[in-house]
Design a protein around this motif. Sequence first.
Motif, PDB file in Angstrom:
ATOM      1  N   VAL A 125       0.856  -1.189   0.000  1.00  0.00           N
ATOM      2  CA  VAL A 125       0.000   0.000   0.000  1.00  0.00           C
ATOM      3  C   VAL A 125       0.893   1.241   0.000  1.00  0.00           C
ATOM      4  O   VAL A 125       1.832   1.350   0.785  1.00  0.00           O
ATOM      5  N   GLY A 126       0.613   2.170  -0.910  1.00  0.00           N
ATOM      6  CA  GLY A 126       1.406   3.388  -1.054  1.00  0.00           C
ATOM      7  C   GLY A 126       2.399   3.346  -2.188  1.00  0.00           C
ATOM      8  O   GLY A 126       2.928   4.396  -2.569  1.00  0.00           O
ATOM      9  N   ASP A 127       2.682   2.165  -2.753  1.00  0.00           N
ATOM     10  CA  ASP A 127       3.596   2.066  -3.891  1.00  0.00           C
ATOM     11  C   ASP A 127       2.929   2.572  -5.163  1.00  0.00           C
ATOM     12  O   ASP A 127       1.727   2.373  -5.371  1.00  0.00           O
ATOM     13  N   PHE A 128       3.729   3.198  -6.020  1.00  0.00           N
ATOM     14  CA  PHE A 128       3.246   3.605  -7.346  1.00  0.00           C
ATOM     15  C   PHE A 128       3.634   2.502  -8.324  1.00  0.00           C
ATOM     16  O   PHE A 128       4.812   2.182  -8.484  1.00  0.00           O
ATOM     17  N   VAL A 129       2.633   1.906  -8.968  1.00  0.00           N
ATOM     18  CA  VAL A 129       2.869   0.710  -9.769  1.00  0.00           C
ATOM     19  C   VAL A 129       2.166   0.820 -11.120  1.00  0.00           C
ATOM     20  O   VAL A 129       1.279   1.649 -11.317  1.00  0.00           O
ATOM     21  N   GLU A 135      -1.681   2.559 -14.318  1.00  0.00           N
ATOM     22  CA  GLU A 135      -0.706   3.176 -13.417  1.00  0.00           C
ATOM     23  C   GLU A 135      -1.428   3.868 -12.281  1.00  0.00           C
ATOM     24  O   GLU A 135      -2.428   4.557 -12.499  1.00  0.00           O
ATOM     25  N   GLY A 136      -0.904   3.707 -11.066  1.00  0.00           N
ATOM     26  CA  GLY A 136      -1.515   4.387  -9.938  1.00  0.00           C
ATOM     27  C   GLY A 136      -0.847   3.993  -8.643  1.00  0.00           C
ATOM     28  O   GLY A 136       0.030   3.136  -8.601  1.00  0.00           O
ATOM     29  N   THR A 137      -1.282   4.640  -7.559  1.00  0.00           N
ATOM     30  CA  THR A 137      -0.792   4.356  -6.221  1.00  0.00           C
ATOM     31  C   THR A 137      -1.693   3.318  -5.572  1.00  0.00           C
ATOM     32  O   THR A 137      -2.922   3.454  -5.594  1.00  0.00           O
ATOM     33  N   VAL A 138      -1.088   2.280  -5.006  1.00  0.00           N
ATOM     34  CA  VAL A 138      -1.864   1.198  -4.401  1.00  0.00           C
ATOM     35  C   VAL A 138      -2.578   1.728  -3.161  1.00  0.00           C
ATOM     36  O   VAL A 138      -1.944   2.234  -2.227  1.00  0.00           O
ATOM     37  N   GLN A 139      -3.899   1.597  -3.168  1.00  0.00           N
ATOM     38  CA  GLN A 139      -4.702   2.048  -2.032  1.00  0.00           C
ATOM     39  C   GLN A 139      -5.002   0.895  -1.076  1.00  0.00           C
ATOM     40  O   GLN A 139      -4.896   1.036   0.136  1.00  0.00           O
ATOM     41  N   SER A 140      -5.364  -0.262  -1.628  1.00  0.00           N
ATOM     42  CA  SER A 140      -5.639  -1.438  -0.806  1.00  0.00           C
ATOM     43  C   SER A 140      -5.623  -2.673  -1.688  1.00  0.00           C
ATOM     44  O   SER A 140      -5.795  -2.584  -2.910  1.00  0.00           O
ATOM     45  N   ASN A 142      -7.322  -6.643  -1.519  1.00  0.00           N
ATOM     46  CA  ASN A 142      -8.089  -7.668  -0.834  1.00  0.00           C
ATOM     47  C   ASN A 142      -7.999  -8.966  -1.618  1.00  0.00           C
ATOM     48  O   ASN A 142      -7.212  -9.084  -2.567  1.00  0.00           O
ATOM     49  N   LEU A 143      -8.792  -9.940  -1.257  1.00  0.00           N
ATOM     50  CA  LEU A 143      -8.673 -11.253  -1.874  1.00  0.00           C
ATOM     51  C   LEU A 143      -9.200 -11.303  -3.300  1.00  0.00           C
ATOM     52  O   LEU A 143      -8.907 -12.258  -4.030  1.00  0.00           O
ATOM     53  N   MET A 144      -9.945 -10.298  -3.738  1.00  0.00           N
ATOM     54  CA  MET A 144     -10.540 -10.323  -5.072  1.00  0.00           C
ATOM     55  C   MET A 144     -10.009  -9.226  -5.986  1.00  0.00           C
ATOM     56  O   MET A 144      -9.863  -9.448  -7.185  1.00  0.00           O
ATOM     57  N   HIS A 145      -9.717  -8.046  -5.445  1.00  0.00           N
ATOM     58  CA  HIS A 145      -9.351  -6.903  -6.276  1.00  0.00           C
ATOM     59  C   HIS A 145      -8.209  -6.113  -5.642  1.00  0.00           C
ATOM     60  O   HIS A 145      -7.973  -6.184  -4.434  1.00  0.00           O
ATOM     61  N   THR A 146      -7.529  -5.352  -6.512  1.00  0.00           N
ATOM     62  CA  THR A 146      -6.524  -4.381  -6.081  1.00  0.00           C
ATOM     63  C   THR A 146      -7.030  -2.991  -6.446  1.00  0.00           C
ATOM     64  O   THR A 146      -7.442  -2.757  -7.586  1.00  0.00           O
ATOM     65  N   TYR A 147      -6.992  -2.080  -5.503  1.00  0.00           N
ATOM     66  CA  TYR A 147      -7.534  -0.736  -5.694  1.00  0.00           C
ATOM     67  C   TYR A 147      -6.370   0.245  -5.879  1.00  0.00           C
ATOM     68  O   TYR A 147      -5.461   0.303  -5.033  1.00  0.00           O
ATOM     69  N   LEU A 148      -6.430   1.012  -6.963  1.00  0.00           N
ATOM     70  CA  LEU A 148      -5.403   2.003  -7.278  1.00  0.00           C
ATOM     71  C   LEU A 148      -6.023   3.391  -7.345  1.00  0.00           C
ATOM     72  O   LEU A 148      -7.175   3.548  -7.775  1.00  0.00           O
ATOM     73  N   VAL A 149      -5.240   4.394  -6.940  1.00  0.00           N
ATOM     74  CA  VAL A 149      -5.605   5.796  -7.166  1.00  0.00           C
ATOM     75  C   VAL A 149      -4.701   6.313  -8.269  1.00  0.00           C
ATOM     76  O   VAL A 149      -3.478   6.383  -8.105  1.00  0.00           O
ATOM     77  N   MET A 150      -5.294   6.662  -9.407  1.00  0.00           N
ATOM     78  CA  MET A 150      -4.520   7.106 -10.555  1.00  0.00           C
ATOM     79  C   MET A 150      -4.026   8.537 -10.359  1.00  0.00           C
ATOM     80  O   MET A 150      -4.530   9.256  -9.474  1.00  0.00           O
ATOM     81  N   GLY A 164      -2.008 -10.534 -11.422  1.00  0.00           N
ATOM     82  CA  GLY A 164      -1.024 -11.601 -11.374  1.00  0.00           C
ATOM     83  C   GLY A 164      -0.658 -12.164 -12.726  1.00  0.00           C
ATOM     84  O   GLY A 164       0.433 -12.718 -12.896  1.00  0.00           O
ATOM     85  N   GLY A 165      -1.553 -12.024 -13.717  1.00  0.00           N
ATOM     86  CA  GLY A 165      -1.290 -12.587 -15.032  1.00  0.00           C
ATOM     87  C   GLY A 165      -0.529 -11.669 -15.960  1.00  0.00           C
ATOM     88  O   GLY A 165      -0.297 -12.021 -17.119  1.00  0.00           O
ATOM     89  N   ASP A 166      -0.144 -10.483 -15.501  1.00  0.00           N
ATOM     90  CA  ASP A 166       0.568  -9.515 -16.343  1.00  0.00           C
ATOM     91  C   ASP A 166       1.819  -9.052 -15.600  1.00  0.00           C
ATOM     92  O   ASP A 166       2.026  -9.356 -14.430  1.00  0.00           O
ATOM     93  N   ALA A 167       2.647  -8.302 -16.304  1.00  0.00           N
ATOM     94  CA  ALA A 167       3.866  -7.773 -15.682  1.00  0.00           C
ATOM     95  C   ALA A 167       3.501  -6.747 -14.607  1.00  0.00           C
ATOM     96  O   ALA A 167       2.564  -5.958 -14.781  1.00  0.00           O
ATOM     97  N   ILE A 168       4.226  -6.772 -13.501  1.00  0.00           N
ATOM     98  CA  ILE A 168       4.044  -5.814 -12.405  1.00  0.00           C
ATOM     99  C   ILE A 168       5.281  -4.933 -12.348  1.00  0.00           C
ATOM    100  O   ILE A 168       6.394  -5.421 -12.135  1.00  0.00           O
ATOM    101  N   ILE A 169       5.092  -3.642 -12.566  1.00  0.00           N
ATOM    102  CA  ILE A 169       6.201  -2.679 -12.505  1.00  0.00           C
ATOM    103  C   ILE A 169       6.001  -1.829 -11.253  1.00  0.00           C
ATOM    104  O   ILE A 169       5.015  -1.103 -11.146  1.00  0.00           O
ATOM    105  N   ASN A 170       6.934  -1.944 -10.327  1.00  0.00           N
ATOM    106  CA  ASN A 170       6.870  -1.212  -9.065  1.00  0.00           C
ATOM    107  C   ASN A 170       7.911  -0.096  -9.104  1.00  0.00           C
ATOM    108  O   ASN A 170       9.117  -0.347  -9.115  1.00  0.00           O
ATOM    109  N   TYR A 171       7.436   1.150  -9.123  1.00  0.00           N
ATOM    110  CA  TYR A 171       8.339   2.293  -9.224  1.00  0.00           C
ATOM    111  C   TYR A 171       8.969   2.659  -7.882  1.00  0.00           C
ATOM    112  O   TYR A 171       9.921   3.437  -7.840  1.00  0.00           O
ATOM    113  N   ASN A 172       8.446   2.147  -6.780  1.00  0.00           N
ATOM    114  CA  ASN A 172       8.915   2.537  -5.445  1.00  0.00           C
ATOM    115  C   ASN A 172       9.800   1.489  -4.786  1.00  0.00           C
ATOM    116  O   ASN A 172      10.439   1.789  -3.786  1.00  0.00           O
ATOM    117  N   ARG A 173       9.827   0.280  -5.306  1.00  0.00           N
ATOM    118  CA  ARG A 173      10.439  -0.829  -4.579  1.00  0.00           C
ATOM    119  C   ARG A 173      11.922  -0.582  -4.285  1.00  0.00           C
ATOM    120  O   ARG A 173      12.423  -0.895  -3.209  1.00  0.00           O
TER     121      ARG A 173
END
Length: 292
Positions: A125-129, A135-140, A142-150, A164-173
Amino acid sequence: MNDFFASIGFEHFSQNLSRYGIKIGIALLVVVVGFWFAARLANFSRRALERASVDVTLALFLRNIIYGILIALLIVQAMGVAGIPTAPFVAALGAAGLAIGLALNSSLSNLAWGVLLILFRPFRVGDFVLIGGVEGTVQSVNLMHTYLVMPDNREAVVPNAKVGGDAIINYNRRGTRRFEIKVGIGYGDDIGKAMDTVRQLFAADPRILKDPAPGVWTEALGDSAVNLVIRGWTATADLWETQTSLLRSVKEHFDASGITIPFPQSEIRVVSQPGPAEASAHPLMPSPQAPK
């Protein structure tokens, strides 16, 4: 005689009732003790997962899964103790599970990926991905969805199966990011002077990291300019401000130093055609014929 057979039948019925009554009583005892034991074991597993720093949502979900499996096994065991055939019940459970799995295929895929995302944490939570093409900041998560703020404050809800089925680019890691600026100077300008000016700007901005060292290089000889490429590293949070500030400083210092940033240029040549008088005077040009 009838009384005799009646007494025998009643006695046989009483024996069967007593025997089945004992089995049912034992089965009920197994159910009561089993429910208590299943709840204790499931709660223990949840506490163990939380002590292992597993996400609370995932720990609760796994606790409920363990509890449900134990209850299903308990019911089968109690039916066997009571003398009820368990094969049809197990077959019915298998068929129901298969039907539910086929009906909820996409949902189960989201659920499975949600467990993996929470367990392995490719982002927090808080990473820009960049996930699922968004593209957006991870807000939360859960077991079904990922919520981003663009970046423009829109909210994106991305299914976990797509995440999970696509590439994940984490700009903050990694904690730092590299910027790149390209600028052209005139062919008549001093390349060394331009590079020294940029290096002075590197030293003047504390947001530009010294390790890895920033640099400026000649990238290409363009159609109307010598192209320079400027690269440097900053903390992730400082990237945008540092890049835009450096770009403005480069323009201002180039102007002050007399270094030009040329516009795209094209050279046009106009070839004039000779008139009739010039053509007749030229020995190699045929003279125009008078109209008849």
